[in-house]
Design a protein around this motif. Structure first.
Motif, PDB file in Angstrom:
ATOM      1  N   UNK B 170       0.683  -1.146   0.153  1.00 17.27           N
ATOM      2  CA  UNK B 170       0.038   0.073  -0.077  1.00 17.27           C
ATOM      3  C   UNK B 170       0.779   1.156  -0.294  1.00 17.27           C
ATOM      4  N   UNK B 171       2.104   1.118  -0.150  1.00 20.64           N
ATOM      5  CA  UNK B 171       2.904   2.449  -0.306  1.00 20.64           C
ATOM      6  C   UNK B 171       2.499   3.319  -1.551  1.00 20.64           C
ATOM      7  N   UNK B 172       2.471   4.553  -1.414  1.00 23.69           N
ATOM      8  CA  UNK B 172       2.051   5.558  -2.544  1.00 23.69           C
ATOM      9  C   UNK B 172       3.289   6.486  -2.666  1.00 23.69           C
ATOM     10  N   UNK B 173       4.254   6.765  -2.007  1.00 26.48           N
ATOM     11  CA  UNK B 173       5.322   7.711  -2.187  1.00 26.48           C
ATOM     12  C   UNK B 173       6.603   7.155  -1.330  1.00 26.48           C
ATOM     13  N   UNK B 174       7.480   6.748  -1.951  1.00 24.72           N
ATOM     14  CA  UNK B 174       8.742   6.152  -1.543  1.00 24.72           C
ATOM     15  C   UNK B 174       9.883   6.996  -1.920  1.00 24.72           C
ATOM     16  N   UNK B 175      10.822   6.384  -1.211  1.00 26.82           N
ATOM     17  CA  UNK B 175      12.380   6.984  -1.758  1.00 26.82           C
ATOM     18  C   UNK B 175      13.481   5.669  -1.419  1.00 26.82           C
ATOM     19  N   UNK B 176      14.331   6.023  -2.309  1.00 26.20           N
ATOM     20  CA  UNK B 176      15.558   4.993  -2.031  1.00 26.20           C
ATOM     21  C   UNK B 176      16.770   5.947  -1.651  1.00 26.20           C
ATOM     22  N   UNK B 177      17.052   5.740  -0.220  1.00 25.63           N
ATOM     23  CA  UNK B 177      18.480   6.200   0.281  1.00 25.63           C
ATOM     24  C   UNK B 177      19.422   5.389   0.053  1.00 25.63           C
ATOM     25  N   UNK B 178      20.678   6.074  -0.269  1.00 26.16           N
ATOM     26  CA  UNK B 178      21.921   5.570  -0.464  1.00 26.16           C
ATOM     27  C   UNK B 178      23.099   6.354  -0.311  1.00 26.16           C
ATOM     28  N   UNK B 179      24.281   5.845  -0.130  1.00 28.01           N
ATOM     29  CA  UNK B 179      25.308   6.636  -0.412  1.00 28.01           C
ATOM     30  C   UNK B 179      26.342   5.429  -1.001  1.00 28.01           C
ATOM     31  N   UNK B 180      27.716   6.102  -1.250  1.00 31.41           N
ATOM     32  CA  UNK B 180      28.624   5.195  -1.898  1.00 31.41           C
ATOM     33  C   UNK B 180      29.147   5.608  -3.146  1.00 31.41           C
ATOM     34  N   UNK B 181      29.744   4.851  -3.752  1.00 34.75           N
ATOM     35  CA  UNK B 181      30.548   4.867  -4.890  1.00 34.75           C
ATOM     36  C   UNK B 181      29.264   5.008  -6.149  1.00 34.75           C
ATOM     37  N   UNK B 182      29.645   5.666  -7.217  1.00 27.34           N
ATOM     38  CA  UNK B 182      28.785   6.014  -8.304  1.00 27.34           C
ATOM     39  C   UNK B 182      29.782   5.394  -9.381  1.00 27.34           C
ATOM     40  N   UNK B 183      30.542   4.570  -9.091  1.00 31.44           N
ATOM     41  CA  UNK B 183      31.320   3.892 -10.288  1.00 31.44           C
ATOM     42  C   UNK B 183      30.514   2.603 -10.640  1.00 31.44           C
ATOM     43  N   UNK B 184      30.724   2.287 -11.987  1.00 29.52           N
ATOM     44  CA  UNK B 184      30.215   1.109 -12.559  1.00 29.52           C
ATOM     45  C   UNK B 184      29.968  -0.196 -11.729  1.00 29.52           C
ATOM     46  N   UNK B 185      29.134  -0.171 -10.829  1.00 24.79           N
ATOM     47  CA  UNK B 185      29.069  -1.444  -9.806  1.00 24.79           C
ATOM     48  C   UNK B 185      27.718  -2.007 -10.006  1.00 24.79           C
ATOM     49  N   UNK B 186      27.733  -3.246  -9.598  1.00 25.09           N
ATOM     50  CA  UNK B 186      26.471  -3.896  -9.592  1.00 25.09           C
ATOM     51  C   UNK B 186      25.390  -3.522  -8.632  1.00 25.09           C
ATOM     52  N   UNK B 187      26.027  -2.768  -7.473  1.00 23.96           N
ATOM     53  CA  UNK B 187      25.207  -2.281  -6.721  1.00 23.96           C
ATOM     54  C   UNK B 187      24.317  -1.063  -6.922  1.00 23.96           C
ATOM     55  N   UNK B 188      24.751  -0.394  -8.038  1.00 27.67           N
ATOM     56  CA  UNK B 188      23.804   0.623  -8.460  1.00 27.67           C
ATOM     57  C   UNK B 188      22.641   0.231  -8.954  1.00 27.67           C
ATOM     58  N   UNK B 189      22.486  -1.032  -9.280  1.00 23.97           N
ATOM     59  CA  UNK B 189      21.224  -1.622  -9.941  1.00 23.97           C
ATOM     60  C   UNK B 189      20.167  -1.728  -8.948  1.00 23.97           C
ATOM     61  N   UNK B 190      20.504  -1.774  -7.618  1.00 19.95           N
ATOM     62  CA  UNK B 190      19.445  -1.925  -6.638  1.00 19.95           C
ATOM     63  C   UNK B 190      18.497  -0.686  -6.779  1.00 19.95           C
ATOM     64  N   UNK B 191      19.233   0.298  -6.621  1.00 20.03           N
ATOM     65  CA  UNK B 191      18.260   1.736  -6.756  1.00 20.03           C
ATOM     66  C   UNK B 191      17.634   1.821  -8.122  1.00 20.03           C
ATOM     67  N   UNK B 192      18.185   1.601  -9.362  1.00 18.55           N
ATOM     68  CA  UNK B 192      17.595   1.803 -10.602  1.00 18.55           C
ATOM     69  C   UNK B 192      16.451   0.890 -10.820  1.00 18.55           C
ATOM     70  N   UNK B 193      16.464  -0.271 -10.479  1.00 20.27           N
ATOM     71  CA  UNK B 193      15.429  -1.236 -10.747  1.00 20.27           C
ATOM     72  C   UNK B 193      14.382  -0.992  -9.785  1.00 20.27           C
ATOM     73  N   UNK B 194      14.668  -0.531  -8.406  1.00 20.50           N
ATOM     74  CA  UNK B 194      13.743  -0.027  -7.428  1.00 20.50           C
ATOM     75  C   UNK B 194      12.838   0.959  -7.975  1.00 20.50           C
ATOM     76  N   UNK B 195      13.626   1.947  -8.538  1.00 21.82           N
ATOM     77  CA  UNK B 195      12.821   3.448  -8.984  1.00 21.82           C
ATOM     78  C   UNK B 195      11.999   2.979 -10.245  1.00 21.82           C
TER      79      UNK B 195
END
Lengths: 332, 332
Positions: B170-195
């Motif tokens: 039932x969420x209607x307004x969400x946010x992805x919170x992160x810090x860390x490297x913006x280099x080409x890493x697999x972990x960036x996919x977490x946020x992209x896929x979530x959004x």
């Protein structure tokens, strides 16, 4: 073949300075850069083995530790490594899972591999294994004849602080839950001092021993659960205060009692040992006796480097502990 | 001087078997005992350096990791060490605290010290440092040209699972919170896929970036707290769902919002990343996307030993993740 002398000539610096850079010891940043540039230009490859032959030091220390699953050990190893690197040393990590054979086997392995020193967290009869070892050893929480130094938190006071907290907040019937080695170790003082302080205050205090195994496996955990269930009758738990030998025990006890419908800290108070926080960043996982983990780590390395450098080192170092509030005890 | 040949003769076994015992490789237990007895009788001391010269292997692997404070890294190192020892290798642990210079410096140090391979968790431009390195490297969560293999959890699916859970509850307004490297890493996919998953479902999804620093220091934490306070007005938080790049973030967010009087999960749901339990034994610290830490560790070692032995190794290995319930999300 390019030698260290070639690197010294190319960089315009002494062989000693080049050696320091190679060993990651402290040198002026500008000199480090000159040496590294010379190494790159000449394509110099350090021959670690030749180096080892000559200076008879590997600048490597081994830590023998049950595991990195208990955050107490993980944090301890973290700070040991950080301190060592600052002194130009590297760290070999050896996990034993509390297994006696693995402890012995690791001691042999690291001695054969010529580490300069060992930090040892042992829970078994390792004395025979250590008898012929000339490498400096610092032992944690345990007195070993062949260890040059034993570092521990103040377990005597830790047990006393836990007892005093439970007494002051109204407990009348408490238990000390523990498992692990019964060998002459500093950690045994936790329970002894706790029980003594409670009994002096005329409070009933039982000691519940879950056996000599040092790691908490499924079997150990089921024994703890069975004890909790056995002492619960019509929703009331037989003890109103529990002190445990580690925070891990205290978390298991707290979660299980809550599952069984017991209110914590209203009906039963729980105090653990170590002072660990949720994921090491959040609130304290349980009320606890906090060990000075970082100070224990730096003291261990200071003592070990002292022993390596043949300096006089205190044989026993005991560091202060304190009670920390983690939601499983009542306010005084 | 006693040689390996003397030990072989004394034990009645081959030089090969003696060598295996010395290197802690698998041999029959009865043979191991015979060799060790012969070593003791003769007072044989293994000359590691001579050995290194001859066989050109040190049976040592280095792991370069931010720290052992985040339990994700501590558990990963724990299982890496356990797996390596089973293969007759030792582990050097190097913590970088997410510092770019320390990463580079450790790479040079372990190469100079001739480790047989490196497990690398890097968050910085380390490509230049790695360019001339011929030692096999396995990288975690990051594609590096000079790494023979990259191991990661399925971050793409992880972000999707988190989004689907928040949408279904039932969420209607969400946010992805992160810090860390913006280099080409697999972990960036977490946020992209979530959004992406949220927006496809017509849910508002903001990305909140707390900067490139990879370790959560006091300054980082204060920025997170400031964000939470700024988005709270008359007791109501601006988002009803939060997804974070690690469980550590999620614990900080959950505890702070609760302190501010926000009910979790009733008013705001929180999902972390990693799947860590309280002190690694209790309940999940928060609802989370659980990474297969143990499998990632064993896969890393399998790949690294493959590279060391010059076998063909898959370049990218992605392991499955799953949602786990930790009390900060509502039932579907």
């Amino acid at each position: 073949m390019v030698t260290i002398n070639d690197v010294a000539a190319e960089s315009g610096l002494s062989v000693g300075t080049v050696s320091k850079v190679i060993n990651n010891l402290n040198v002026k940043e500008s000199n480090r850069k000159k040496v590294e540039a010379a190494i790159d230009r000449l394509g110099y490859q350090v021959n670690m083995y030749a180096r080892g032959f000559k200076i008879d030091k590997t600048y490597t220390v081994a830590i023998i530790v049950p595991d990195l699953i208990n955050p107490f050990f993980a944090l301890f190893v973290n700070f040991v490594e950080k301190t060592l690197v600052g002194e130009g040393y590297k760290l070999l990590v050896c996990t034993t899972y509390g297994d006696a054979e693995k402890e012995s086997s690791y001691v042999s392995i690291v001695v054969r591999n010529r580490v300069d020193g060992i930090i040892l967290i042992s829970y078994h009869h390792i004395e025979d294994e250590l008898k012929n070892i000339t490498i400096p050893i610092v032992s944690i929480d345990r007195h070993l004849e062949n260890a040059g130094c034993c570092i521990s938190g103040d377990n005597e006071n830790g047990g006393k602080l836990a007892a005093e907290k439970l007494i002051k907040t109204g407990c009348t019937c408490v238990a000390y839950l523990h498992n692990g080695s019964n060998l002459d170790g500093e950690t045994l003082k936790r329970g002894k001092s706790f029980i003594k302080t409670c009994r002096r205050a005329k409070i009933r205090a039982d000691e519940i021993d879950f056996g000599e195994e040092t790691t908490l496996n499924e079997f150990q955990i089921s024994k703890i659960y069975e004890f909790l269930e056995r002492n619960l009758s019509t929703g009331r738990f037989a003890y109103d205060g529990i002190f445990t030998s580690s925070d891990i025990h205290a978390v298991l006890v707290t979660e299980k009692l809550q599952q069984l419908g017991v209110k914590i800290p209203e009906e039963v108070q729980v105090i653990g040992y170590d002072g660990l926080k949720i994921l090491n960043v959040g609130d304290y996982a349980v009320s606890s006796i906090a060990q000075p983990i970082k100070n224990m780590a730096t003291a261990s390395i200071k003592a070990l480097l002292g022993l390596i450098n043949k300096e006089a080192v205190e044989k026993n170092i005991i560091l202060p502990v304190q009670f920390v509030e983690g939601g499983t005890t009542r306010k005084e």
